[in-house]
Design a protein around this motif. Structure first.
Motif, mmCIF file in Angstrom:
data_model
loop_
_atom_site.group_PDB
_atom_site.id
_atom_site.type_symbol
_atom_site.label_atom_id
_atom_site.label_comp_id
_atom_site.label_asym_id
_atom_site.label_seq_id
_atom_site.Cartn_x
_atom_site.Cartn_y
_atom_site.Cartn_z
ATOM 1 N N ALA A 1 -0.665 -15.442 -6.935
ATOM 2 C CA ALA A 1 -0.688 -16.084 -8.246
ATOM 3 C C ALA A 1 0.664 -16.663 -8.629
ATOM 4 N N GLY A 2 1.628 -16.619 -7.700
ATOM 5 C CA GLY A 2 2.898 -17.290 -7.969
ATOM 6 C C GLY A 2 4.031 -16.405 -8.443
ATOM 7 N N ALA A 3 3.891 -15.087 -8.284
ATOM 8 C CA ALA A 3 4.989 -14.193 -8.688
ATOM 9 C C ALA A 3 6.234 -14.470 -7.846
ATOM 10 N N PRO A 4 7.428 -14.099 -8.355
ATOM 11 C CA PRO A 4 8.652 -14.276 -7.567
ATOM 12 C C PRO A 4 8.524 -13.593 -6.209
ATOM 13 N N ARG A 5 9.095 -14.210 -5.176
ATOM 14 C CA ARG A 5 8.924 -13.694 -3.812
ATOM 15 C C ARG A 5 9.997 -12.654 -3.498
ATOM 16 N N PRO A 6 9.586 -11.502 -3.004
ATOM 17 C CA PRO A 6 10.584 -10.543 -2.505
ATOM 18 C C PRO A 6 11.177 -11.037 -1.193
ATOM 19 N N ALA A 7 12.306 -10.452 -0.814
ATOM 20 C CA ALA A 7 12.937 -10.802 0.458
ATOM 21 C C ALA A 7 12.202 -10.182 1.635
ATOM 22 N N ALA A 8 11.652 -8.993 1.416
ATOM 23 C CA ALA A 8 11.004 -8.267 2.508
ATOM 24 C C ALA A 8 10.101 -7.190 1.931
ATOM 25 N N ILE A 9 9.106 -6.798 2.705
ATOM 26 C CA ILE A 9 8.195 -5.721 2.298
ATOM 27 C C ILE A 9 8.110 -4.691 3.419
ATOM 28 N N ILE A 10 8.491 -3.469 3.093
ATOM 29 C CA ILE A 10 8.248 -2.328 3.972
ATOM 30 C C ILE A 10 7.023 -1.642 3.383
ATOM 31 N N GLY A 11 5.878 -1.802 4.039
ATOM 32 C CA GLY A 11 4.617 -1.336 3.452
ATOM 33 C C GLY A 11 3.939 -0.339 4.367
ATOM 34 N N ILE A 12 4.075 0.950 4.043
ATOM 35 C CA ILE A 12 3.577 1.995 4.941
ATOM 36 C C ILE A 12 2.823 3.074 4.160
ATOM 37 N N PRO A 13 1.839 2.684 3.318
ATOM 38 C CA PRO A 13 1.049 3.720 2.657
ATOM 39 C C PRO A 13 0.224 4.503 3.680
ATOM 40 N N VAL A 14 -0.258 5.650 3.248
ATOM 41 C CA VAL A 14 -0.879 6.616 4.147
ATOM 42 C C VAL A 14 -2.273 6.957 3.657
ATOM 43 N N GLY A 15 -3.154 7.305 4.573
ATOM 44 C CA GLY A 15 -4.381 7.943 4.157
ATOM 45 C C GLY A 15 -5.667 7.233 4.508
ATOM 46 N N PHE A 16 -6.750 7.732 3.893
ATOM 47 C CA PHE A 16 -8.095 7.334 4.289
ATOM 48 C C PHE A 16 -8.690 6.238 3.417
ATOM 49 N N VAL A 17 -8.100 5.981 2.250
ATOM 50 C CA VAL A 17 -8.711 5.036 1.314
ATOM 51 C C VAL A 17 -7.823 3.813 1.140
ATOM 52 N N GLY A 18 -8.088 2.783 1.908
ATOM 53 C CA GLY A 18 -7.406 1.510 1.712
ATOM 54 C C GLY A 18 -6.094 1.348 2.446
ATOM 55 N N ALA A 19 -5.545 2.407 2.961
ATOM 56 C CA ALA A 19 -4.231 2.276 3.594
ATOM 57 C C ALA A 19 -4.294 1.342 4.804
ATOM 58 N N ALA A 20 -5.216 1.603 5.707
ATOM 59 C CA ALA A 20 -5.309 0.778 6.921
ATOM 60 C C ALA A 20 -5.562 -0.687 6.557
ATOM 61 N N GLU A 21 -6.422 -0.908 5.581
ATOM 62 C CA GLU A 21 -6.747 -2.286 5.187
ATOM 63 C C GLU A 21 -5.528 -2.981 4.587
ATOM 64 N N SER A 22 -4.806 -2.269 3.729
ATOM 65 C CA SER A 22 -3.648 -2.886 3.075
ATOM 66 C C SER A 22 -2.576 -3.243 4.101
ATOM 67 N N LYS A 23 -2.467 -2.447 5.152
ATOM 68 C CA LYS A 23 -1.433 -2.683 6.158
ATOM 69 C C LYS A 23 -1.861 -3.740 7.175
ATOM 70 N N ALA A 24 -3.151 -3.793 7.476
ATOM 71 C CA ALA A 24 -3.633 -4.853 8.375
ATOM 72 C C ALA A 24 -3.369 -6.223 7.746
ATOM 73 N N LEU A 25 -3.587 -6.340 6.449
ATOM 74 C CA LEU A 25 -3.324 -7.616 5.764
ATOM 75 C C LEU A 25 -1.839 -7.965 5.821
ATOM 76 N N LEU A 26 -1.010 -6.963 5.634
ATOM 77 C CA LEU A 26 0.441 -7.209 5.676
ATOM 78 C C LEU A 26 0.848 -7.727 7.058
ATOM 79 N N ALA A 27 0.306 -7.093 8.100
ATOM 80 C CA ALA A 27 0.640 -7.491 9.478
ATOM 81 C C ALA A 27 0.087 -8.870 9.817
ATOM 82 N N GLN A 28 -0.920 -9.303 9.061
ATOM 83 C CA GLN A 28 -1.466 -10.658 9.263
ATOM 84 C C GLN A 28 -0.671 -11.702 8.496
ATOM 85 N N GLY A 29 0.355 -11.260 7.765
ATOM 86 C CA GLY A 29 1.215 -12.226 7.082
ATOM 87 C C GLY A 29 0.753 -12.618 5.692
ATOM 88 N N ILE A 30 -0.116 -11.803 5.085
ATOM 89 C CA ILE A 30 -0.678 -12.186 3.790
ATOM 90 C C ILE A 30 0.404 -12.409 2.731
#
Lengths: 189, 189
Positions: free
Chosen positions: A129-158
């Motif tokens: 939606a156009g928020a200011p861009r961070p320089a980098a994202i270290i995204g390593i949440p853990v667990g069974f609910v949404g973690a794998a999905e959130s990280k797969a998107l990150l690795a795809q460059g979302i």
């Protein structure tokens, strides 16, 4: 150092010390097969810290695990009094609401998520939606609910910015803060 | 809930919710095969919290991860100004020196170690030398240097008090605090 060293081949050489730190803090040699990172990550984190941009954490455990770099504030807003009413109004988690409160501090910041997939999902929405861009994202949440999905998107460059993640369910605040600390130490070296 | 549920058979039924919480926070279903605990653990933690005894943590990340129970102070002394000179005088780690500072607060306390094997080793030494006995020890340090050894000793009963641990290298502050939180919630239920 590790028998799995050959498996580092899919990762940028600039991240070797970071990957070793992640293996050491987790006790899991095979973590390396799930680590994904952008080749520009180390430089991006270094430049952000040189510019004394903030380090934005999704929770207090990540913040506590980070060795504060000179000049860069290290923040978690999860316990900010605005978070609970905002989460209720948004119909989302407190972790997601805290991301909304980052506001302009996001510009050029280093984001470190070690707990909440909903923090990453909300960040993707705000960036789209156009928020200011961070320089980098270290995204390593853990667990069974949404973690794998959130990280797969990150690795795809979302997010469209340099990232570091661990595919699958494994992750957590200790991994995220150890990864950040290794990157920050490398930037100072 | 989990395919590995049958592997819970080596653990006390009173710890089922605790084990599930540990699996959830780590994202690792196979953690259960390495978990070891004393059958008296849940009752011991419940009694300590009923008596408002302290919860003594080896580091700030564990302390941050703990949902403070009513009445029981939750402490980490790792950043106490006395720790660094004491560690130097002892020729040991800061984590070990912080354990010395627990002093009489150890009596009937719940000890939660999620980071430093040296904290556990020092605790065993102090207990062998007659230090006040804690009510229970949740000892889950992580990593390649001493963690497995410190936890094997705990599982062998070296401390002489009810314990919870995870054999091998896996562990960490998130696991330790999640285990404590589940035990505390069970005690309140």
């Amino acid at each position: 150092m590790f028998a799995h060293a050959a498996q580092l081949a899919h990762l940028p050489a600039s991240l070797e010390a970071t990957v070793v730190a992640m293996i050491e803090v987790s006790g899991m040699v095979d973590l390396v097969v799930d680590i994904r990172a952008d080749s520009g990550l180390a430089d991006a984190v270094g430049a952000a810290l040189d510019a004394q941009r903030p380090v934005l954490c999704d929770c207090e455990m990540v913040r506590e695990g980070i060795a504060p770099p000179d000049g860069s504030p290290v923040l978690s807003l999860l316990n900010d009094p605005r978070v609970a009413p905002l989460a209720k109004a948004m119909g989302n988690t407190r972790s997601a609401a805290a991301v909304d409160l980052w506001g302009d501090a996001l510009a050029g910041a280093v984001v470190v998520v070690g707990n909440a997939p909903t923090a990453l999902f909300r960040l993707y929405e705000l960036l789209a939606a156009g928020a200011p861009r961070p320089a980098a994202i270290i995204g390593i949440p853990v667990g069974f609910v949404g973690a794998a999905e959130s990280k797969a998107l990150l690795a795809q460059g979302i997010a469209g910015v340099p990232y570091l993640t661990v595919l699958g369910r494994r992750g957590g605040s200790a991994l995220a803060s150890a990864a950040f600390n290794a990157l920050a130490a490398g930037a100072r070296a």
